[in-house]
Motif scaffolding. Structure first.
Motif, PDB file in Angstrom:
ATOM      1  N   VAL A 121       0.841  -1.208   0.000  1.00 23.84           N
ATOM      2  CA  VAL A 121       0.000   0.000   0.000  1.00 23.84           C
ATOM      3  C   VAL A 121       0.873   1.253   0.000  1.00 23.84           C
ATOM      4  N   ALA A 122       2.013   1.198   0.697  1.00 22.60           N
ATOM      5  CA  ALA A 122       2.932   2.338   0.689  1.00 22.60           C
ATOM      6  C   ALA A 122       3.442   2.602  -0.718  1.00 22.60           C
ATOM      7  N   VAL A 123       3.695   1.557  -1.499  1.00 17.83           N
ATOM      8  CA  VAL A 123       4.101   1.724  -2.899  1.00 17.83           C
ATOM      9  C   VAL A 123       2.993   2.413  -3.683  1.00 17.83           C
ATOM     10  N   ILE A 124       1.751   1.969  -3.479  1.00 16.57           N
ATOM     11  CA  ILE A 124       0.611   2.581  -4.166  1.00 16.57           C
ATOM     12  C   ILE A 124       0.515   4.064  -3.811  1.00 16.57           C
ATOM     13  N   ALA A 125       0.698   4.378  -2.541  1.00 18.49           N
ATOM     14  CA  ALA A 125       0.562   5.761  -2.080  1.00 18.49           C
ATOM     15  C   ALA A 125       1.617   6.682  -2.686  1.00 18.49           C
ATOM     16  N   ARG A 126       2.778   6.123  -3.099  1.00 24.44           N
ATOM     17  CA  ARG A 126       3.814   6.956  -3.721  1.00 24.44           C
ATOM     18  C   ARG A 126       3.378   7.459  -5.086  1.00 24.44           C
ATOM     19  N   ASN A 127       2.387   6.756  -5.681  1.00 24.56           N
ATOM     20  CA  ASN A 127       1.726   7.297  -6.867  1.00 24.56           C
ATOM     21  C   ASN A 127       2.645   7.391  -8.086  1.00 24.56           C
ATOM     22  N   HIS A 128       3.459   6.352  -8.288  1.00 21.78           N
ATOM     23  CA  HIS A 128       4.396   6.357  -9.413  1.00 21.78           C
ATOM     24  C   HIS A 128       3.919   5.362 -10.467  1.00 21.78           C
ATOM     25  N   ARG A 129       3.566   5.874 -11.622  1.00 19.24           N
ATOM     26  CA  ARG A 129       2.957   5.061 -12.682  1.00 19.24           C
ATOM     27  C   ARG A 129       3.992   4.608 -13.707  1.00 19.24           C
ATOM     28  N   LYS A 130       3.857   3.352 -14.128  1.00 18.20           N
ATOM     29  CA  LYS A 130       4.671   2.839 -15.229  1.00 18.20           C
ATOM     30  C   LYS A 130       3.768   2.185 -16.262  1.00 18.20           C
ATOM     31  N   SER A 131       4.113   2.389 -17.504  1.00 17.16           N
ATOM     32  CA  SER A 131       3.362   1.811 -18.609  1.00 17.16           C
ATOM     33  C   SER A 131       4.012   0.491 -19.003  1.00 17.16           C
ATOM     34  N   LEU A 132       3.238  -0.595 -18.967  1.00 11.50           N
ATOM     35  CA  LEU A 132       3.773  -1.937 -19.190  1.00 11.50           C
ATOM     36  C   LEU A 132       3.156  -2.599 -20.418  1.00 11.50           C
ATOM     37  N   PRO A 133       3.910  -3.473 -21.081  1.00  9.36           N
ATOM     38  CA  PRO A 133       3.328  -4.314 -22.125  1.00  9.36           C
ATOM     39  C   PRO A 133       2.556  -5.466 -21.493  1.00  9.36           C
ATOM     40  N   VAL A 134       1.592  -6.005 -22.212  1.00  8.27           N
ATOM     41  CA  VAL A 134       0.881  -7.200 -21.757  1.00  8.27           C
ATOM     42  C   VAL A 134       0.844  -8.209 -22.893  1.00  8.27           C
ATOM     43  N   GLY A 135       0.796  -9.486 -22.537  1.00  6.66           N
ATOM     44  CA  GLY A 135       0.585 -10.523 -23.529  1.00  6.66           C
ATOM     45  C   GLY A 135      -0.895 -10.678 -23.801  1.00  6.66           C
ATOM     46  N   VAL A 136      -1.219 -11.072 -25.028  1.00  7.17           N
ATOM     47  CA  VAL A 136      -2.616 -11.270 -25.415  1.00  7.17           C
ATOM     48  C   VAL A 136      -2.724 -12.543 -26.233  1.00  7.17           C
ATOM     49  N   ILE A 137      -3.691 -13.392 -25.907  1.00  8.64           N
ATOM     50  CA  ILE A 137      -4.006 -14.580 -26.710  1.00  8.64           C
ATOM     51  C   ILE A 137      -5.491 -14.534 -27.051  1.00  8.64           C
ATOM     52  N   ASN A 138      -5.783 -14.415 -28.340  1.00 17.46           N
ATOM     53  CA  ASN A 138      -7.165 -14.319 -28.824  1.00 17.46           C
ATOM     54  C   ASN A 138      -7.971 -13.278 -28.041  1.00 17.46           C
ATOM     55  N   GLY A 139      -7.344 -12.133 -27.796  1.00 16.96           N
ATOM     56  CA  GLY A 139      -8.010 -11.035 -27.118  1.00 16.96           C
ATOM     57  C   GLY A 139      -7.999 -11.108 -25.609  1.00 16.96           C
ATOM     58  N   GLN A 140      -7.477 -12.201 -25.028  1.00 20.62           N
ATOM     59  CA  GLN A 140      -7.449 -12.356 -23.579  1.00 20.62           C
ATOM     60  C   GLN A 140      -6.046 -12.085 -23.047  1.00 20.62           C
ATOM     61  N   VAL A 141      -5.974 -11.304 -21.983  1.00 28.54           N
ATOM     62  CA  VAL A 141      -4.708 -10.787 -21.460  1.00 28.54           C
ATOM     63  C   VAL A 141      -3.986 -11.815 -20.586  1.00 28.54           C
ATOM     64  N   PHE A 142      -2.652 -11.836 -20.662  1.00 23.66           N
ATOM     65  CA  PHE A 142      -1.838 -12.506 -19.653  1.00 23.66           C
ATOM     66  C   PHE A 142      -0.661 -11.596 -19.306  1.00 23.66           C
ATOM     67  N   LEU A 143      -0.270 -11.609 -18.035  1.00 24.20           N
ATOM     68  CA  LEU A 143       0.807 -10.745 -17.547  1.00 24.20           C
ATOM     69  C   LEU A 143       2.127 -11.483 -17.405  1.00 24.20           C
ATOM     70  N   ASN A 144       2.067 -12.793 -17.198  1.00 26.50           N
ATOM     71  CA  ASN A 144       3.278 -13.596 -17.010  1.00 26.50           C
ATOM     72  C   ASN A 144       3.458 -14.622 -18.120  1.00 26.50           C
ATOM     73  N   ASN A 145       2.436 -15.446 -18.346  1.00 27.06           N
ATOM     74  CA  ASN A 145       2.572 -16.514 -19.331  1.00 27.06           C
ATOM     75  C   ASN A 145       1.224 -17.054 -19.759  1.00 27.06           C
ATOM     76  N   THR A 146       1.229 -17.716 -20.890  1.00 27.49           N
ATOM     77  CA  THR A 146       0.084 -18.506 -21.335  1.00 27.49           C
ATOM     78  C   THR A 146       0.632 -19.798 -21.919  1.00 27.49           C
ATOM     79  N   SER A 147      -0.152 -20.864 -21.875  1.00 30.80           N
ATOM     80  CA  SER A 147       0.375 -22.142 -22.345  1.00 30.80           C
ATOM     81  C   SER A 147      -0.724 -23.052 -22.873  1.00 30.80           C
ATOM     82  N   LEU A 148      -0.307 -23.915 -23.792  1.00 31.88           N
ATOM     83  CA  LEU A 148      -1.150 -24.970 -24.340  1.00 31.88           C
ATOM     84  C   LEU A 148      -0.511 -26.309 -23.981  1.00 31.88           C
TER      85      LEU A 148
END
Length: 315
Positions: A121-148
């Protein structure tokens, strides 16, 4: 190298919508609603807490909050919960805060977000924003991994192991070995990237967008992500003993490229299968998705509050 840009938000945050999954990871250590409210109030932020229930459509809940003008939505839970919240916020002006409450917490740890409520919560309160890439599979988001392939089956086994023995990293590793001993059916796939097309027969295709997770698992491929691409790991076509050997090498962090897996780097790829749909894992959650599969790493799609650090860092 793929940069993560950063911008300080002004004015200071005053309100937070907090979506919390108290069923994630470390159950006995989870905060209650009063603890969460108090942690935010200590920083002058009024928090409205929503307790997520099994079966809730997390992306829809987060998207509705963004649509109704929420400036900050906080995901409190494991990687699956955080991915669900992110899915609803991608492409909006709403920033996401993170309180990691899961077993592995790959997303939060990749951004140096602490694993205790007060520190997160202290990190959130510092209010520092970063823009991140995300993975997408058929329109559905993943932040770490996706697998078949085998990994969605491992997750199914893991649920029963957790139900009996509780959530822990050893229990998760045992789920891997238990599933591999059953020799799951291989997939016949056609994988097309910007550079090539190949036919593969494999028990696992694992696409990763988090370099930190690869390093934690002792796997190569971080350079793909540093160059703005997905790291795509494809397991060789081997029998039961080979699968067990690969699984053991993976858990010990000793898996070797061109022996235990093949590595492709691709900003986008298409995967076709003779099956009409497959069970797909995304950040620890299972979903059945219709084939074919289009994967990409979508740049700058999500804004997250993180600790201050170099703008050129790659998570």
């Amino acid at each position: 190298m793929q940069a993560i840009t950063s911008t300080d938000l002004r004015p200071a945050l005053q309100n937070a919508q907090v979506l919390v999954n108290l069923k994630s990871g470390r159950g006995a250590q989870h905060p209650d609603v009063h603890d969460l409210k108090s942690a935010f109030e200590a920083h002058g932020i009024a928090a409205e807490i929503t307790r997520l229930k099994p079966g809730d459509d997390i992306p829809a809940i987060a998207a509705d909050l963004a649509r109704n003008g929420a400036g900050l939505v906080v995901a409190a839970g494991g990687d699956g919960t955080i991915c669900g919240v992110a899915s609803g916020l991608v492409g909006t002006d709403t920033v996401m805060g993170v309180i990691p409450l899961g077993t592995f917490n790959y997303f939060g740890r990749s951004l140096d977000i602490p694993e205790t409520v007060e520190a997160a919560v202290a990190v959130i309160a510092r209010n520092h924003r970063k823009s991140l890439p995300v993975g997408v599979i058929n329109g559905q988001v993943f932040l770490n991994n996706t697998s078949l392939g085998i990994y969605p089956q491992i997750l199914r086994t893991r649920e029963s192991v957790y139900a009996r023995w509780g959530r822990s990293r050893p229990a998760a590793y045992w789920s891997v070995m238990k599933t591999m001993m059953r020799l799951p059916r291989r997939l016949k796939l056609t994988v097309t990237t910007q550079d090539e097309q190949r036919e593969v027969k494999t028990s696992l295709l694992f696409a990763v967008s988090n370099a930190f997770q690869l390093r934690q698992m002792g796997l190569e491929g971080a350079e793909c992500i540093e160059n703005g691409q997905l790291a795509v790991l494809i397991a060789p076509d081997v029998g039961r003993l080979g699968l067990l050997k690969n699984g053991l090498a993976l858990m010990l962090g000793r898996a070797q490229r061109n022996q235990d897996f093949e590595l492709l780097c691709a900003q986008s790829l298409n995967i076709t299968s003779k099956r009409k749909s497959l069970l797909v894992a995304r950040d620890g959650e299972r979903t059945r998705i219709k084939a074919p599969f289009d994967l990409e790493l979508r740049q700058g799609a999500l804004s997250v509050l993180t600790p201050q650090r170099d703008a050129g860092a790659v998570r």
